[in-house]
Design an enzyme around this catalytic site. Structure first.
Site, PDB file in Angstrom:
ATOM      1  N   ARG A 254      61.593  48.190  47.220  1.00  0.00           N
ATOM      2  CA  ARG A 254      60.441  47.341  47.574  1.00  0.00           C
ATOM      3  C   ARG A 254      60.137  47.588  49.042  1.00  0.00           C
ATOM      4  O   ARG A 254      60.996  47.374  49.913  1.00  0.00           O
ATOM      5  CB  ARG A 254      60.764  45.863  47.343  1.00  0.00           C
ATOM      6  CG  ARG A 254      59.729  44.937  47.962  1.00  0.00           C
ATOM      7  CD  ARG A 254      59.859  43.510  47.483  1.00  0.00           C
ATOM      8  NE  ARG A 254      59.519  43.400  46.085  1.00  0.00           N
ATOM      9  CZ  ARG A 254      59.337  42.230  45.449  1.00  0.00           C
ATOM     10  NH1 ARG A 254      59.483  41.095  46.092  1.00  0.00           N
ATOM     11  NH2 ARG A 254      59.024  42.212  44.169  1.00  0.00           N
TER      12      ARG A 254
ATOM     13  N   HIS B  30      52.543  47.400  41.568  1.00  0.00           N
ATOM     14  CA  HIS B  30      53.725  46.658  41.097  1.00  0.00           C
ATOM     15  C   HIS B  30      53.967  47.043  39.633  1.00  0.00           C
ATOM     16  O   HIS B  30      53.858  46.226  38.720  1.00  0.00           O
ATOM     17  CB  HIS B  30      53.482  45.157  41.234  1.00  0.00           C
ATOM     18  CG  HIS B  30      54.736  44.327  41.313  1.00  0.00           C
ATOM     19  ND1 HIS B  30      56.002  44.864  41.180  1.00  0.00           N
ATOM     20  CD2 HIS B  30      54.918  42.993  41.500  1.00  0.00           C
ATOM     21  CE1 HIS B  30      56.902  43.898  41.297  1.00  0.00           C
ATOM     22  NE2 HIS B  30      56.271  42.749  41.487  1.00  0.00           N
TER      23      HIS B  30
ATOM     24  N   GLN C 251      56.420  45.128  37.260  1.00  0.00           N
ATOM     25  CA  GLN C 251      55.892  43.832  36.849  1.00  0.00           C
ATOM     26  C   GLN C 251      54.968  43.987  35.640  1.00  0.00           C
ATOM     27  O   GLN C 251      54.990  43.193  34.705  1.00  0.00           O
ATOM     28  CB  GLN C 251      55.125  43.195  38.004  1.00  0.00           C
ATOM     29  CG  GLN C 251      54.548  41.830  37.676  1.00  0.00           C
ATOM     30  CD  GLN C 251      55.601  40.774  37.427  1.00  0.00           C
ATOM     31  OE1 GLN C 251      56.455  40.537  38.269  1.00  0.00           O
ATOM     32  NE2 GLN C 251      55.566  40.136  36.260  1.00  0.00           N
TER      33      GLN C 251
ATOM     34  N   ASP D  14      47.598  35.766  40.706  1.00  0.00           N
ATOM     35  CA  ASP D  14      48.715  35.977  41.626  1.00  0.00           C
ATOM     36  C   ASP D  14      48.412  35.218  42.913  1.00  0.00           C
ATOM     37  O   ASP D  14      47.277  34.763  43.136  1.00  0.00           O
ATOM     38  CB  ASP D  14      48.894  37.481  41.895  1.00  0.00           C
ATOM     39  CG  ASP D  14      50.165  37.790  42.693  1.00  0.00           C
ATOM     40  OD1 ASP D  14      51.079  36.942  42.724  1.00  0.00           O
ATOM     41  OD2 ASP D  14      50.235  38.876  43.294  1.00  0.00           O
TER      42      ASP D  14
ATOM     43  N   CYS E 254      52.873  36.439  38.061  1.00  0.00           N
ATOM     44  CA  CYS E 254      54.105  37.198  38.300  1.00  0.00           C
ATOM     45  C   CYS E 254      55.122  36.395  39.094  1.00  0.00           C
ATOM     46  O   CYS E 254      56.294  36.766  39.120  1.00  0.00           O
ATOM     47  CB  CYS E 254      53.782  38.531  38.954  1.00  0.00           C
ATOM     48  SG  CYS E 254      53.271  38.411  40.680  1.00  0.00           S
TER      49      CYS E 254
ATOM     50  N   ARG F 296      61.078  40.843  33.048  1.00  0.00           N
ATOM     51  CA  ARG F 296      61.374  41.841  34.080  1.00  0.00           C
ATOM     52  C   ARG F 296      62.719  42.506  33.764  1.00  0.00           C
ATOM     53  O   ARG F 296      62.873  43.720  33.897  1.00  0.00           O
ATOM     54  CB  ARG F 296      61.439  41.193  35.470  1.00  0.00           C
ATOM     55  CG  ARG F 296      60.120  40.662  36.004  1.00  0.00           C
ATOM     56  CD  ARG F 296      59.139  41.768  36.316  1.00  0.00           C
ATOM     57  NE  ARG F 296      59.667  42.713  37.298  1.00  0.00           N
ATOM     58  CZ  ARG F 296      59.612  42.543  38.626  1.00  0.00           C
ATOM     59  NH1 ARG F 296      59.044  41.465  39.138  1.00  0.00           N
ATOM     60  NH2 ARG F 296      60.093  43.453  39.450  1.00  0.00           N
TER      61      ARG F 296
HETATM   62  N1   CP Z   1      57.219  38.955  40.730  1.00  0.00           N
HETATM   63  C1   CP Z   1      58.054  39.376  41.699  1.00  0.00           C
HETATM   64  O1   CP Z   1      58.060  40.549  42.087  1.00  0.00           O
HETATM   65  O2   CP Z   1      58.899  38.404  42.156  1.00  0.00           O
HETATM   66  P1   CP Z   1      59.853  38.547  43.432  1.00  0.00           P
HETATM   67  O3   CP Z   1      58.963  38.711  44.644  1.00  0.00           O
HETATM   68  O4   CP Z   1      60.653  37.269  43.481  1.00  0.00           O
HETATM   69  O5   CP Z   1      60.710  39.747  43.230  1.00  0.00           O
END
Ligand code: CP
Length: 315
Positions: free
Chosen positions: A104, A131, A134, A231, A270, A298
């Site tokens: 990330r 993403h 996701q 989101d 998400c 996930r």
């Molecule tokens: N949806 C998601 O990526 O959650 P986090 O930021 O908690 O990893």
């Protein structure tokens, strides 16, 4: 050639379907795939965070362990990444230790540089632009709640309302187009997907029969939709909070807006949610909300992805 998963269309539409089927099997039989690493290819996986995370961190860490692998979770603060070691050198070093790198990070140029210098698969666990993990979970969730399996994704309509100019908007447009879905983006000017994303979606939809429309009218976007997704309005690091809240307020996913969707529509987010901003408590906690199934998925989707990429499930 080493394959990476940096954005949704780094796999084909057919491969997306295979992955979703494997994810569903893995959910049905959560511990029946524990010995996948018997292939000898799923040993250690680096999971690197340059931004905070709850779901991604836990679902990768637990999923890798459930597959019999060793998740090695590091973050920039406690590693040399935070002290300026280059992403290229980090890629070269991690590749000597692990079978895959999940990361990330911020800009997509950063993950692209990592992938260029890595000799093991790199998986995008959220960048500014995409993403994709996701969206595997989102499609899994839609398929299981449409009650008729994966083939029902084709032709299903999804409304994405709010800020659609970044990772979740982009990935929704591309991944749902790959699944042959009809995507309606409801977002004001300045918050809509970029022209190159829409052009890529048009190419995909010419093959899959899906479609994308973009409107600044949230009611038009949601009207009759089978799935409504949103989101947070403020991603990590954004500073123009008051302006964004003002601009996006008409796109709040509340009971009135959800009432425009199909009667049996499901709601996705998400997470983390900012209750009272992009989504209300009544919708988050209401009967149409599948957000916690989505969070669980996930785990299954990423187990399927890693098994397929490095655990021998692709052969
Ligand atoms: N949806 C998601 O990526 O959650 P986090 O930021 O908690 O990893």
């Amino acid at each position: 050639m080493t394959r990476h998963f940096l954005k949704d269309d780094d796999i084909t539409a057919a491969e997306q379907g295979d992955l979703l089927r494997l994810a569903a099997d893995m959910k049905d039989d959560r511990h029946g795939f524990d010995s996948l690493n018997q292939s000898g290819r799923l040993r250690s996986v680096a999971v690197v965070f340059e931004k905070p995370s709850t779901r991604t961190r836990l679902s990768f860490q637990i999923g890798i362990a459930e597959l019999g692998g060793n998740p090695v979770v590091i973050d920039s603060q406690s590693s040399q990444l935070g002290r300026g070691e280059s992403i290229a050198d980090t890629a070269r070093v991690l590749s000597r230790y692990v079978d895959a790198i999940v990361i990330r990070t911020f800009g997509d140029d950063r993950i692209a540089e990592l992938a260029e210098h890595a000799t093991v698969p790199v998986v995008n666990a959220l960048t500014d632009g995409w993403h994709p993990c996701q969206l595997l979970a989102d499609l899994h969730t839609i398929a299981e709640h449409r009650r008729a399996g994966l083939h029902m994704l084709r032709g299903t309509s999804i409304a994405y309302v709010g800020d659609a100019a970044f990772n979740m908007g982009n990935s929704t447009v591309i991944a749902c187009s790959m699944a042959g879905m009809h995507v309606r983006v409801g977002a004001p000017a300045g918050y809509q997907p970029a022209a190159d994303v829409l052009a890529r979606a048009a190419e995909i939809n010419a093959e899959t029969g899906g479609s994308v429309i973009v409107t600044d009218d949230p009611v038009k976007a949601v009207s009759g939709a089978d799935v409504v997704s949103t989101d947070a309005w403020l991603s990590m690091g954004m500073e123009d909070r008051e302006q964004r809240i003002t601009d996006l307020a008409p796109y709040q996913l509340n009971a009135a807006l959800l009432g425009q969707a199909a009667e049996d529509a499901i709601v996705l987010h998400c997470l983390p949610a900012h209750r009272g901003e992009e989504i209300t408590d009544a919708v988050m906690d209401g009967p149409q909300s599948k957000v916690f199934d989505q969070a669980e998925n996930r785990l299954h989707a990423q187990k399927a992805l890693l098994s397929w990429m490095i655990g021998g499930e692709r052969e």
